[in-house]
Scaffold this active site. Structure first.
Site, PDB file in Angstrom:
ATOM      1  N   HIS A  78       0.849  -1.199   0.000  1.00 57.62           N
ATOM      2  CA  HIS A  78       0.000   0.000   0.000  1.00 57.62           C
ATOM      3  C   HIS A  78       0.888   1.254   0.000  1.00 57.62           C
ATOM      4  CE1 HIS A  78      -3.845  -2.209   0.808  1.00 57.62           C
ATOM      5  NE2 HIS A  78      -2.964  -3.106   1.224  1.00 57.62           N
ATOM      6  N   TYR A 344       4.006  -4.950   9.393  1.00 57.32           N
ATOM      7  CA  TYR A 344       3.962  -3.484   9.423  1.00 57.32           C
ATOM      8  C   TYR A 344       5.141  -2.918  10.219  1.00 57.32           C
ATOM      9  CZ  TYR A 344      -0.892  -3.710   7.706  1.00 57.32           C
ATOM     10  OH  TYR A 344      -2.024  -3.929   6.978  1.00 57.32           O
TER      11      TYR A 344
END
EC number: 1.11.1.-
Length: 372
Positions: A78, A344
């Protein structure tokens, strides 16, 4: 001259250096050695050296890089995105399901992000590209609720290893720039759950842009109320802006340009719809949709009214870790949120130490769309 002899030990004083062969010294050195061996072993285990088949954060990053390459300073997935900000206004209707302060009748500040799936920060916008909404919701009590939600009906893998294997199977062939059917076909044949999930994703309705899209948690969580009752849930952000057929695809950044234009005219809002799971609904497999007739609760309204470039924007340093949860919301047995959390953090560690090019969505682009 005779060699001086040491006198008697004085009370409270030292008796000279201990011998390395003293039993007490040997015990202490042995204990230190065991501690050091444990530290080294733990480090080697976490790095995957002692288990070549174990999926580590680094191996997940390698799989993402195999698909889209490495783009220093950007998120590993992303990567193309824009910061947004606004607030969440609770309706109070979910307070019986969860004791989280965010569901009391209060307004909570929000820092969010819209993005396209994939690790290419300068990719061209496309109608069918998976879109995401990431939110950091901060109620007045100081707790936080973070989420990364997507505009697809299900996730495409049951486990982190299956997702990593899917990435490797669909990575572009250097000769064609497209996935190699000789890899993809056998993989999907051996993973019918992935094939079914990809079919659902491919058949989803496509909205014109970010502002009129619906974003879903995909993973199951548990709401816990003041009495300790735990309820399985999934949720979605449903747009309050009217939708319509997808318009003409024009421009490298047309999805983001349309979003900035809309925010420049008026705030955009979504309803947080919480779906209540039944005992028979799967919570450990995000590739399986829940029945459409499950009860839903309208928990509140998300309103976004500000956009910022990731070049210095408020969302730039935030990891939208799905395990940052307030009291009253807990993980389920779904394994994907824990894997996302670890990935992440690794992505953040890598990009924090890298020099980054300017983002595709620049401050100048946003300034040109701002309300006077």
């Amino acid at each position: 001259m005779t060699e001086p002899r040491s006198g008697p030990r004085k009370e409270g004083g030292a008796s000279g250096p201990a011998s390395l062969f003293d039993p007490g010294t040997l015990l202490r050195l042995g204990a230190i050695g065991l501690v050091m061996m444990g530290v080294v072993t733990a480090f080697a285990w976490s790095a995957g050296w002692l288990s070549p088949r174990r999926l580590t954060q680094a191996r997940m990053m390698d799989a993402l890089a195999a698909v889209d390459g490495v783009h220093p300073g950007f998120r590993r997935n992303h990567a193309k995105g824009v910061c947004v900000a606004g607030w969440f206004e609770s309706s109070g209707q979910a307070a019986s399901l969860s004791k989280a302060a965010v569901f009391r009748p209060v307004r909570s500040a929000v820092i969010g992000r819209f993005a396209l799936a994939g690790g290419m920060p300068f990719q061209a916008d496309a109608p069918a590209k998976v879109r995401s909404m990431a939110l950091r919701i901060m109620p007045p009590d100081g707790a936080e609720w973070r989420m990364g939600i997507n505009d697809i009906p299900v996730f495409v893998a049951r486990t982190a290893r299956e997702f990593r294997d899917l990435l490797l199977a669909t990575r572009p062939d250097p000769a064609t720039g497209k996935p190699d059917p000789a890899r993809v076909g056998p993989f999907l044949a051996g993973h019918p759950d992935v094939a079914r999930a990809l079919a659902l994703v491919g058949a989803r309705p496509i909205s014109p842009g970010f502002g009129d899209d619906t974003y879903r948690s995909l993973d199951a969580f548990r709401f816990i109320n003041a009495d300790g009752v735990s309820t399985p849930v999934r949720w979605e952000m449903a747009p309050m802006q009217p939708g319509g057929p997808a318009g003409a695809v024009t421009g490298q950044d047309y999805l983001f340009d349309d979003l900035l234009t809309a925010l420049g005219r008026h705030p955009l809002s979504w309803r947080l719809m919480v779906t209540i799971g039944a005992p028979s609904d799967p919570t450990a497999d995000p590739t399986l949709p829940w029945p459409a007739d499950r009860r839903q609760v309208e928990a509140g309204t998300l309103t976004l009214d500000v956009a910022q470039s990731e070049d210095g924007g408020l969302c730039t340093g935030i990891t939208y870790d799905p395990l940052v949860l307030p009291p009253g919301i807990a993980p389920s047995d779904d394994p994907i949120p824990a894997a996302r959390s670890a990935a992440y953090m690794r992505s953040f560690t890598l990009r924090a130490g890298e020099v980054k090019l300017p983002s595709a969505i620049t401050p100048a682009m946003i300034a040109a769309k701002e309300r006077p």
